[in-house]
Design a protein around this motif. Structure first.
Motif, PDB file in Angstrom:
ATOM      1  N   ILE A  58       6.052  10.310   5.458  1.00  0.00           N
ATOM      2  CA  ILE A  58       6.977  11.232   4.790  1.00  0.00           C
ATOM      3  C   ILE A  58       6.342  11.769   3.512  1.00  0.00           C
ATOM      4  O   ILE A  58       6.392  12.977   3.220  1.00  0.00           O
ATOM      5  N   GLY A  59       5.724  10.887   2.746  1.00  0.00           N
ATOM      6  CA  GLY A  59       5.061  11.307   1.511  1.00  0.00           C
ATOM      7  C   GLY A  59       3.911  12.258   1.778  1.00  0.00           C
ATOM      8  O   GLY A  59       3.675  13.196   0.993  1.00  0.00           O
ATOM      9  N   LEU A  60       3.194  12.027   2.865  1.00  0.00           N
ATOM     10  CA  LEU A  60       2.095  12.920   3.246  1.00  0.00           C
ATOM     11  C   LEU A  60       2.598  14.342   3.448  1.00  0.00           C
ATOM     12  O   LEU A  60       1.997  15.307   2.948  1.00  0.00           O
ATOM     13  N   VAL A 106       7.960  -0.151   7.371  1.00  0.00           N
ATOM     14  CA  VAL A 106       8.632   0.825   6.510  1.00  0.00           C
ATOM     15  C   VAL A 106       7.602   1.528   5.626  1.00  0.00           C
ATOM     16  O   VAL A 106       7.670   2.745   5.411  1.00  0.00           O
ATOM     17  N   GLY A 107       6.630   0.776   5.127  1.00  0.00           N
ATOM     18  CA  GLY A 107       5.568   1.366   4.321  1.00  0.00           C
ATOM     19  C   GLY A 107       4.800   2.439   5.068  1.00  0.00           C
ATOM     20  O   GLY A 107       4.462   3.491   4.499  1.00  0.00           O
ATOM     21  N   VAL A 108       4.532   2.198   6.335  1.00  0.00           N
ATOM     22  CA  VAL A 108       3.814   3.179   7.159  1.00  0.00           C
ATOM     23  C   VAL A 108       4.650   4.455   7.305  1.00  0.00           C
ATOM     24  O   VAL A 108       4.149   5.578   7.142  1.00  0.00           O
ATOM     25  N   ILE A 109       5.941   4.292   7.600  1.00  0.00           N
ATOM     26  CA  ILE A 109       6.831   5.448   7.791  1.00  0.00           C
ATOM     27  C   ILE A 109       6.956   6.266   6.506  1.00  0.00           C
ATOM     28  O   ILE A 109       6.867   7.507   6.519  1.00  0.00           O
ATOM     29  N   VAL A 165      -2.509   8.938   3.499  1.00  0.00           N
ATOM     30  CA  VAL A 165      -3.168   8.584   4.770  1.00  0.00           C
ATOM     31  C   VAL A 165      -3.685   7.152   4.690  1.00  0.00           C
ATOM     32  O   VAL A 165      -3.502   6.341   5.617  1.00  0.00           O
ATOM     33  N   ILE A 166      -4.334   6.824   3.582  1.00  0.00           N
ATOM     34  CA  ILE A 166      -4.893   5.477   3.405  1.00  0.00           C
ATOM     35  C   ILE A 166      -3.774   4.442   3.330  1.00  0.00           C
ATOM     36  O   ILE A 166      -3.917   3.327   3.856  1.00  0.00           O
ATOM     37  N   ALA A 167      -2.650   4.791   2.721  1.00  0.00           N
ATOM     38  CA  ALA A 167      -1.511   3.869   2.644  1.00  0.00           C
ATOM     39  C   ALA A 167      -0.986   3.531   4.037  1.00  0.00           C
ATOM     40  O   ALA A 167      -0.638   2.373   4.321  1.00  0.00           O
TER      41      ALA A 167
END
Length: 391
Positions: A173-175, A166-169, A81-83
């Motif tokens: 996905i990781g979340l 891309v980092g946000v997307i 979430v923080i990322a």
């Protein structure tokens, strides 16, 4: 609880997303900051700020999660979430203060790595911890490598802000993946209740922890001085363009991934591991010293391939040995201290390198890196001598 192959895949896939979200823009970050007219000293502060909150948070988070073991997964999930928030700040703001805040938040995400290492260590028996940490390091290196391959191409095709998007997307996905991570606690029946101050005192008395953490600090400092810091800037002075930069990054990360894979698959004694660490640091010192002698893409790529191979051995070996030092009641505390301590190198390395580049030159940065690697090699010799005295 039975851990299946699918559980391993989900966990390692979430780790891949964890680091891809954090590193996707790193290869072009210093160039981006230079492009928006930040001086080298400011670039050094922003690059190093990533490590500040890791230093501040990892140890207390480790203590907290040893006392409240049920929150480990929640903290790991919160990292994604923080990322995403960090990435959005970097997309929409370009002032020094806001960029610094965005980078600081990425450091908060990285601080949650201590939870991942302990959660995954519980997936295997303790005598397999070396291989487990090698696998974790491999899935740290692979997204770094993917970032190096794609960041420049993203900028060239879609503009400077595309890696942040891309980092946000990837964070999202990781979340989702992290929500399906299983929690195993083999040590639950062996836990000894400690007072808060005991976590601190026992950590500082843990044998070999400080030397191992200092070697990791130096190695992370070297990474963030060079390939994650000023290597792209120096390469640009040699006339290397964005497309060629991909080849340079590949030259570093393929050997780096290979050495991490070797640590993950080959069982070695602790003494042999320390000998490898010592040799790797001295080899990297020689390589760093030759960076200023590079004249083009081929020569700088060869030198960075050597550096990548050498440093790729050091980090998983140190992580594996640190993971075996803690009793069950202090696993996350010890790992939190270890990761908090080495995170100082993530800040100090690029900060000092930025000052050196500002007041001297970019080539002087790599001479400084060489000297730092020698210090790490000498410290490893001390660890080897200490281990012989204990046998």
């Amino acid at each position: 609880m039975t851990i299946t192959r699918l559980d391993h895949i989900i966990f390692l896939a979430s780790v891949f997303c964890f680091w891809l979200a954090t590193y996707i823009y790193v290869p072009i970050f210093s160039l981006y900051l230079e492009q928006i007219s930040f001086p080298y000293a400011a670039i050094g502060i922003i690059l190093g700020s990533y490590g500040i909150l890791q230093v501040a948070l990892r140890f207390p988070l480790g203590v907290l999660s040893d006392r409240l073991r049920s929150i480990r997964k929640g903290l790991y999930v919160s990292g994604f979430v923080i990322a995403a928030i960090s990435g959005l700040i970097l997309v929409f703001f370009d002032s020094f203060v806001m960029v610094l805040i965005g980078r600081l938040l990425s450091g908060v995400t990285a601080a949650m790595w201590v939870m991942a290492t302990i959660l995954y260590a519980q997936y295997v028996h303790q005598d397999q911890s070396g291989k487990a940490m090698g696998a974790m390091q491999l899935f740290t290196v692979l997204p770094q490598f993917a970032s190096m391959l794609t960041a420049g191409l993203l900028v060239e095709s879609f503009g400077w802000l595309s890696p942040f998007w891309v980092g946000v997307i990837v964070s999202i996905i990781g979340l989702v993946l992290s929500l399906f991570v299983k929690v195993v606690d083999h040590d639950a029946t062996q836990i000894q209740t400690l007072q808060t101050h005991e976590y601190f005192t026992r950590t500082l008395k843990t044998k070999s922890l400080m030397p191992l953490a200092t070697i990791a600090l130096i190695t992370h400092g070297l990474m963030f001085i060079s390939i994650f810091g000023f290597t792209p800037n120096y390469a640009a002075t040699l006339g290397i363009n964005e497309q060629q930069m991909v080849l340079l990054m590949t030259a570093f990360f393929l050997p780096h991934a290979l050495s991490s894979l070797m640590v993950a698959t080959i069982q070695l004694t602790k003494k042999v591991e320390l000998a490898i660490v010592m040799s790797s640091l001295f080899l990297s010192a020689i390589a760093f010293l030759t960076v200023p002698l590079s004249t083009g893409l081929l020569s700088i790529s060869i030198v960075h391939a050597i550096i990548g191979l050498a440093l790729g051995f050091v980090l998983p070996i140190c992580l594996s040995q640190a993971a075996t030092l803690a009793p069950p009641s202090m696993k996350t505390t010890i790992m939190g201290f270890y990761q908090s301590y080495y995170a100082a190198g993530i800040f100090l390395g690029p900060w000092l390198a930025g000052l050196i580049a500002e007041h001297y030159s970019l080539p002087a940065v790599f001479v400084f890196a060489s000297f730092t690697a020698v210090v790490g090699g000498i410290l490893t010799i001390y660890l080897i001598v200490q281990s012989k005295q204990n046998t």
